[in-house]
Design an enzyme around this catalytic site. Sequence first.
Site: not given
Ligand code: FPP
Length: 258
Positions: A69, A21
């Site tokens: 998501n 996250d």
């Molecule tokens: C959640 O919080 C994170 C995601 C929805 C995506 C996580 C994806 C990756 C790290 C990259 C893709 C991975 C691979 C293996 C290709 P957020 O990052 O939206 O954070 P926030 O809560 O700060 O908005």
Amino acid sequence: MTLIEEDSQGEVPRHVAIIMDGNGRWARNRGKPRLFGHHKGVENVRRVVDAAKEADVPYLTLYAFSVENQNRPKDEVTGLMRLLREFLKKEIRNMVKDGVRLRTIGDVAGLPEYAQKIVEEAVEKTKSNDSWNLTLALNYGSRQETLNAIRVYAEKISSGKASPKELNWDTFSSYLYTAELPDPDLIIRTSGEHRLSNFLLLQAAYAEIYVTPDPWPEFTADKFHLALQDYASRERRYGKTGEQIRLKSSISETPVSV
Ligand code: FPP
């Protein structure tokens, strides 16, 4: 998987699962678009995969995209799918070479076709590898996984191929996406929120949970090692008392005289 795997006590966890996250907030705090944060997030995936391999953690599961998501702005969802495609395109050859087996958990059929295709290719090309295990949770939700397992089992009952009396945790867990994986020993969540967000809810029954304030792009190999150290200092009791657990480990450590 078996409900209780006491042998991981005080050791390196066999299975670490990570809620990655904080990419979006990390980027916003730098005046950048959220997708920039996801891009950095993918770079960090490579670093943490290496750290987990070096630490001899045999199973790593990453929550890359949840069912929920899908409700994010279209541009962000498309951006994440393209990052996934680029990541796999680059990594398939390395995974094959390094003996990494890639698995997925989640409803991959609900991803765009170009993402499904590369995911299927990576899973297929690595299916006979057994040196290390990487699982990506893609379009994953624990509630959806549970309902899916119930649906499949109920269909078996109605066609006379299963009986409700035979249902126990071992049978039920074989219908989950995680059927081939041990239960997670350690769940790490970056960026400070103390929740599981529909991730491995049943499998996490006895998992240790570690929350770090670091956003995912800043969760370095050193910070991963700190999480492992914290895990090693915990006493896993699985519903027993501390005395029972300590007695058992002192018996198994007593040298046998000949
Ligand atoms: C959640 O919080 C994170 C995601 C929805 C995506 C996580 C994806 C990756 C790290 C990259 C893709 C991975 C691979 C293996 C290709 P957020 O990052 O939206 O954070 P926030 O809560 O700060 O908005």
